[in-house]
Design an enzyme around this catalytic site. Structure first.
Site, PDB file in Angstrom:
ATOM      1  N   ARG A 124      16.325   2.393 -11.546  1.00  0.00           N
ATOM      2  CA  ARG A 124      15.478   3.236 -10.408  1.00  0.00           C
ATOM      3  C   ARG A 124      15.386   4.791 -10.868  1.00  0.00           C
ATOM      4  O   ARG A 124      14.312   5.242 -10.641  1.00  0.00           O
ATOM      5  CB  ARG A 124      16.448   3.260  -9.159  1.00  0.00           C
ATOM      6  CG  ARG A 124      16.011   4.123  -8.012  1.00  0.00           C
ATOM      7  CD  ARG A 124      16.632   3.764  -6.640  1.00  0.00           C
ATOM      8  NE  ARG A 124      18.126   3.580  -6.682  1.00  0.00           N
ATOM      9  CZ  ARG A 124      19.042   4.520  -6.878  1.00  0.00           C
ATOM     10  NH1 ARG A 124      18.792   5.658  -7.140  1.00  0.00           N
ATOM     11  NH2 ARG A 124      20.474   3.971  -6.999  1.00  0.00           N
ATOM     12  N   TYR A 184      -7.456   5.013   5.026  1.00  0.00           N
ATOM     13  CA  TYR A 184      -6.708   3.768   4.987  1.00  0.00           C
ATOM     14  C   TYR A 184      -5.896   3.263   5.971  1.00  0.00           C
ATOM     15  O   TYR A 184      -5.077   4.142   6.289  1.00  0.00           O
ATOM     16  CB  TYR A 184      -5.914   3.447   3.612  1.00  0.00           C
ATOM     17  CG  TYR A 184      -5.312   2.270   3.398  1.00  0.00           C
ATOM     18  CD1 TYR A 184      -6.006   1.173   3.044  1.00  0.00           C
ATOM     19  CD2 TYR A 184      -3.816   2.281   3.775  1.00  0.00           C
ATOM     20  CE1 TYR A 184      -5.243  -0.149   3.121  1.00  0.00           C
ATOM     21  CE2 TYR A 184      -3.178   0.902   3.325  1.00  0.00           C
ATOM     22  CZ  TYR A 184      -3.925  -0.093   3.053  1.00  0.00           C
ATOM     23  OH  TYR A 184      -3.245  -1.567   2.862  1.00  0.00           O
ATOM     24  N   ASP A 233      -6.446  11.039  -1.805  1.00  0.00           N
ATOM     25  CA  ASP A 233      -6.244   9.696  -2.229  1.00  0.00           C
ATOM     26  C   ASP A 233      -7.523   9.125  -2.978  1.00  0.00           C
ATOM     27  O   ASP A 233      -8.350   9.125  -2.422  1.00  0.00           O
ATOM     28  CB  ASP A 233      -6.141   8.858  -0.681  1.00  0.00           C
ATOM     29  CG  ASP A 233      -6.035   7.343  -1.006  1.00  0.00           C
ATOM     30  OD1 ASP A 233      -6.381   6.858  -2.066  1.00  0.00           O
ATOM     31  OD2 ASP A 233      -5.359   6.708  -0.306  1.00  0.00           O
ATOM     32  N   LYS A 251      -5.302  -1.503  -6.620  1.00  0.00           N
ATOM     33  CA  LYS A 251      -6.863  -1.668  -6.584  1.00  0.00           C
ATOM     34  C   LYS A 251      -7.583  -1.605  -7.951  1.00  0.00           C
ATOM     35  O   LYS A 251      -7.112  -2.441  -8.750  1.00  0.00           O
ATOM     36  CB  LYS A 251      -7.371  -0.561  -5.567  1.00  0.00           C
ATOM     37  CG  LYS A 251      -6.635  -0.346  -4.209  1.00  0.00           C
ATOM     38  CD  LYS A 251      -6.575  -1.784  -3.301  1.00  0.00           C
ATOM     39  CE  LYS A 251      -5.666  -1.879  -2.150  1.00  0.00           C
ATOM     40  NZ  LYS A 251      -5.459  -0.810  -1.310  1.00  0.00           N
TER      41      LYS A 251
END
Ligand SMILES: *Cc1c(COP(=O)(O)O)cnc(C)c1O
Length: 418
Positions: free
Chosen positions: A54, A106, A178, A203
């Site tokens: 992690r 978004y 973004d 994407k």
């Protein structure tokens, strides 16, 4: 090649070499998938480079270094999704802090702002950032972040990053961009004055419709420390297999986005000339209100096109059903062309009144143009437009659709027309 020494290389080289030296133990030329939770430590109380996946994992570190290098950043952080990246940034804020954001963004980010962080007392002003004067008047003493999405989703509005980032900086706020739609190949927000770049790597960066991921990159050591702490403290990290897939995708990012954009330009021009199409929104069309800015700010116009058809929602329904190469699906930026209806899909989380306020009509369709042969894509759209006219007979079912097939437990039909 280390991130710091990659500055002199061009993006196509960085994509393949950045953060990915040959592996030390075996000489493997591709970073292996370090599918391990933990790492043996040699002594008590040491500070080993690797201790728990992690906190840090070598496959993830390769991806993080690569993404940072691609954006011209010093630091990268990968997350389990684009929204996990957005979440990490917002977790750096406290009650009473304020965010100014593009109103057309978004839908999942809108939901995270208004349904999650608003509950914790973070305030949001969603404004039209295409005019920097709106940004100037929305900034407050307690504004911590200016959150820009450009080109925006789904209306492809273009915001002047340099102008807005300068305004934010003067008022002590950081600018986040973004950059999912533009990709680091076409647009480099940090060079334009932004402090943080966010990606949904789901994407274009992954690019093959097969992995969910996100990333944050920055040049600012203070932001990096804060975000790195939050990445570990809240744990929204990607697994090493997903990092490997993303690194694999990045190797062809530049080739893919060039082809995506060439196809999109041809399709946008085709649609703009079609009598059944009311409106075509694509930054590469001279009819786009920010065409000049888009040209100045980025080296490509991307491959998302939004359109409105003559004939409203019923026409849209028939059109969607009659296509063969354009599955009705959420997401974008993959090799496979996809069609989305924002009002019922990606932006369903945005209330009707807000959707109408920002201009997302029920007739709006978003196309994510893939890298298929553009002649086939255009022929399919052309056929769909003809078959969806009210005069045409009931069209065939969208054979490219996958959602319903999967839900019914049947194998989705994927038939490429001969
Ligand atoms: C998809 C998307 C996101 C969210 O990313 P996920 O990987 O789906 O969580 C954020 N911003 C933009 C512009 C997107 O297209």
């Amino acid at each position: 090649m280390s991130v710091s020494s990659s500055a002199s290389y061009h993006p196509d080289t960085i994509a393949i070499h950045g953060g990915q030296p040959n592996e030390l133990l075996t000489g493997a030329v591709i970073p292996p998938i370090f599918q391990t939770t933990t790492f043996a430590q040699s002594e008590l109380g040491g500070t080993p480079e690797w201790c728990y996946s992690r906190t840090g994992n070598p496959t993830r570190a390769a991806l993080e270094a690569n993404l940072a290098a691609l954006e011209g950043a010093s630091f990268g952080l990968a997350s389990a999704s684009g929204l996990a990246a957005a979440n990490t940034v917002l977790l750096a804020l406290s009650k009473g802090d304020h965010v100014v954001a593009s109103q057309d963004l978004y839908g999942g980010c809108y939901r995270l702002f208004t349904k999650v962080f608003a509950r914790f007392g973070v305030e949001f002003s969603l404004i039209d950032t295409t005019d920097p004067r709106n940004v100037d008047s929305a900034l407050r003493p307690e504004t911590r972040i200016l959150w820009l999405e450009t080109p925006s989703n789904p209306l492809l509005k273009v915001t002047d990053i340099a102008a807005c980032a300068a305004l934010a900086r003067a008022r002590g706020a950081a600018t986040l961009v973004d950059n999912t739609f533009a990709t680091p190949i076409f647009q480099r927000p940090l060079d334009l004055g932004a402090d943080i770049v966010l990606h949904s790597t789901t994407k274009y960066i992954g690019g093959h419709c097969d992995v969910i991921g996100g990333a944050l990159v920055t040049r600012d050591p203070a932001w990096f420390e804060r975000l790195k702490f939050l990445q570990n403290a809240t744990g929204c990290v990607p697994g090493p297999q997903d990092c490997f897939l993303l690194l694999r995708g990045i190797k062809t990012l530049s080739l893919r986005v060039q082809r995506h954009a060439e196809n999109a330009q041809r399709i946008a021009e085709f649609l703009e000339g079609h009598s059944n199409v009311l409106r075509v929104i694509y930054p590469g069309l001279q009819s786009h209100p920010q065409y000049e800015l888009a040209r100045r700010q980025a080296s490509g116009f991307g491959s998302i096109i939004s359109i409105e058809l003559r004939g409203g929602i019923e026409r849209v329904r028939r059109f969607v059903r009659s296509l063969r190469l354009w599955p009705l699906a959420e997401s974008l930026g993959g090799v496979k062309s996809l069609l989305c209806h924002p009002a019922t899909m990606t932006h369903a989380a945005v209330e009707l009144a807000e959707r109408h306020r920002i201009g997302i009509s029920d007739g709006l369709i978003r196309l994510s143009v893939g890298i298929e042969d553009v002649r086939d894509l255009i022929a399919d759209l052309d056929r769909g437009l003809a078959r969806s006219s009210p005069a045409a007979a009931e069209p065939v079912v969208n054979r490219a659709a996958t959602c319903t097939g999967a839900r019914k437990g049947t194998r989705p039909v994927q038939e490429v027309p001969s």
